[in-house]
Motif scaffolding. Structure first.
Motif, PDB file in Angstrom:
ATOM      1  N   SER A  27      40.108   2.845 -49.736  1.00 52.94           N
ATOM      2  CA  SER A  27      39.001   3.793 -49.835  1.00 52.94           C
ATOM      3  C   SER A  27      39.307   4.878 -50.863  1.00 52.94           C
ATOM      4  O   SER A  27      40.478   5.204 -51.110  1.00 52.94           O
ATOM      5  CB  SER A  27      38.748   4.468 -48.480  1.00 52.94           C
ATOM      6  OG  SER A  27      38.379   3.535 -47.503  1.00 52.94           O
ATOM      7  N   ARG A  77      37.284   8.760 -52.240  1.00 56.40           N
ATOM      8  CA  ARG A  77      36.143   9.661 -52.196  1.00 56.40           C
ATOM      9  C   ARG A  77      36.031  10.378 -53.532  1.00 56.40           C
ATOM     10  O   ARG A  77      36.950  11.100 -53.932  1.00 56.40           O
ATOM     11  CB  ARG A  77      36.256  10.693 -51.079  1.00 56.40           C
ATOM     12  CG  ARG A  77      34.964  11.492 -50.910  1.00 56.40           C
ATOM     13  CD  ARG A  77      35.007  12.483 -49.773  1.00 56.40           C
ATOM     14  NE  ARG A  77      35.721  13.701 -50.118  1.00 56.40           N
ATOM     15  CZ  ARG A  77      35.540  14.870 -49.506  1.00 56.40           C
ATOM     16  NH1 ARG A  77      34.652  14.964 -48.520  1.00 56.40           N
ATOM     17  NH2 ARG A  77      36.249  15.925 -49.863  1.00 56.40           N
ATOM     18  N   ARG A 117      28.953   0.018 -47.597  1.00 58.31           N
ATOM     19  CA  ARG A 117      30.331   0.313 -48.025  1.00 58.31           C
ATOM     20  C   ARG A 117      30.446   1.701 -48.644  1.00 58.31           C
ATOM     21  O   ARG A 117      31.492   2.328 -48.561  1.00 58.31           O
ATOM     22  CB  ARG A 117      30.817  -0.730 -49.028  1.00 58.31           C
ATOM     23  CG  ARG A 117      30.992  -2.124 -48.468  1.00 58.31           C
ATOM     24  CD  ARG A 117      31.843  -2.991 -49.392  1.00 58.31           C
ATOM     25  NE  ARG A 117      31.229  -3.157 -50.698  1.00 58.31           N
ATOM     26  CZ  ARG A 117      31.833  -2.847 -51.844  1.00 58.31           C
ATOM     27  NH1 ARG A 117      33.042  -2.331 -51.839  1.00 58.31           N
ATOM     28  NH2 ARG A 117      31.219  -3.060 -52.997  1.00 58.31           N
ATOM     29  N   GLN A 149      31.703   8.472 -50.898  1.00 59.53           N
ATOM     30  CA  GLN A 149      32.765   7.841 -50.118  1.00 59.53           C
ATOM     31  C   GLN A 149      32.663   6.336 -50.310  1.00 59.53           C
ATOM     32  O   GLN A 149      31.613   5.754 -50.035  1.00 59.53           O
ATOM     33  CB  GLN A 149      32.618   8.205 -48.640  1.00 59.53           C
ATOM     34  CG  GLN A 149      33.644   7.547 -47.747  1.00 59.53           C
ATOM     35  CD  GLN A 149      35.055   8.062 -47.975  1.00 59.53           C
ATOM     36  OE1 GLN A 149      35.261   9.267 -48.124  1.00 59.53           O
ATOM     37  NE2 GLN A 149      36.024   7.157 -48.013  1.00 59.53           N
ATOM     38  N   ASN A 182      34.341   2.744 -49.315  1.00 63.69           N
ATOM     39  CA  ASN A 182      35.223   2.033 -48.392  1.00 63.69           C
ATOM     40  C   ASN A 182      35.240   0.546 -48.706  1.00 63.69           C
ATOM     41  O   ASN A 182      34.367   0.040 -49.410  1.00 63.69           O
ATOM     42  CB  ASN A 182      34.751   2.252 -46.953  1.00 63.69           C
ATOM     43  CG  ASN A 182      34.795   3.707 -46.536  1.00 63.69           C
ATOM     44  OD1 ASN A 182      35.639   4.480 -46.992  1.00 63.69           O
ATOM     45  ND2 ASN A 182      33.871   4.092 -45.673  1.00 63.69           N
ATOM     46  N   SER A 183      36.226  -0.130 -48.167  1.00 60.92           N
ATOM     47  CA  SER A 183      36.361  -1.591 -48.351  1.00 60.92           C
ATOM     48  C   SER A 183      36.207  -1.966 -49.816  1.00 60.92           C
ATOM     49  O   SER A 183      35.445  -2.878 -50.165  1.00 60.92           O
ATOM     50  CB  SER A 183      35.311  -2.321 -47.500  1.00 60.92           C
ATOM     51  OG  SER A 183      35.446  -1.989 -46.140  1.00 60.92           O
TER      52      SER A 183
END
Length: 128
Positions: free
Chosen positions: A17, A19, A67, A82, A84-85
């Motif tokens: 991840s 951000r 995601r 953000q 993710n994955s």
């Protein structure tokens, strides 16, 4: 002078991840809609996600929904993404842009050259 400054990019392994942040200055933050875009080597720039800070409305490119999450902190004049994955195909330079007096939904349909301001971009590299 209006500025958008992105930060938070870097190298991450697949599945990880990151951000991203986009700090805005020089204008009234919530007079604008903000979008995150990305451009991979040899590919056209594509829109990722958009937000209207004044009411919190968010819009996503369908392929990335689930995601990626866009948000804003109006007290800090900052928009976040953000991610993710993460996958290797997410590797790209990510840009933040703002367009005056549109909603996130309207901004999604506006071509990039109609945006008022762009940041310098932040590199995201996802290793397999």
């Amino acid at each position: 002078e209006v500025q958008l400054v992105e930060s938070g990019g870097g190298l991450v392994q697949a599945g990880g991840s990151l951000r991203l942040s986009c700090a805005a200055s020089g204008a009234t933050f919530d007079d604008y809609a903000y979008g995150w875009f990305r451009q991979a080597p040899g590919k056209e720039r594509e829109g990722v996600s958009w937000i209207t800070p004044s009411d919190g409305t968010t819009v996503y490119t369908d392929s990335l929904k689930g995601r990626f999450t866009i948000s804003s902190d109006n007290a800090k004049n900052t928009v976040y993404l953000q991610m993710n994955s993460l996958k290797p195909e997410d590797t790209a330079v990510y840009y933040c842009a703002s367009v005056w007096s549109l909603t996130a939904t309207q901004a999604m349909g506006v071509p990039g050259n109609s945006y008022d301001y762009w940041g310098q971009g932040t590199q995201v590299t996802v290793s397999s």
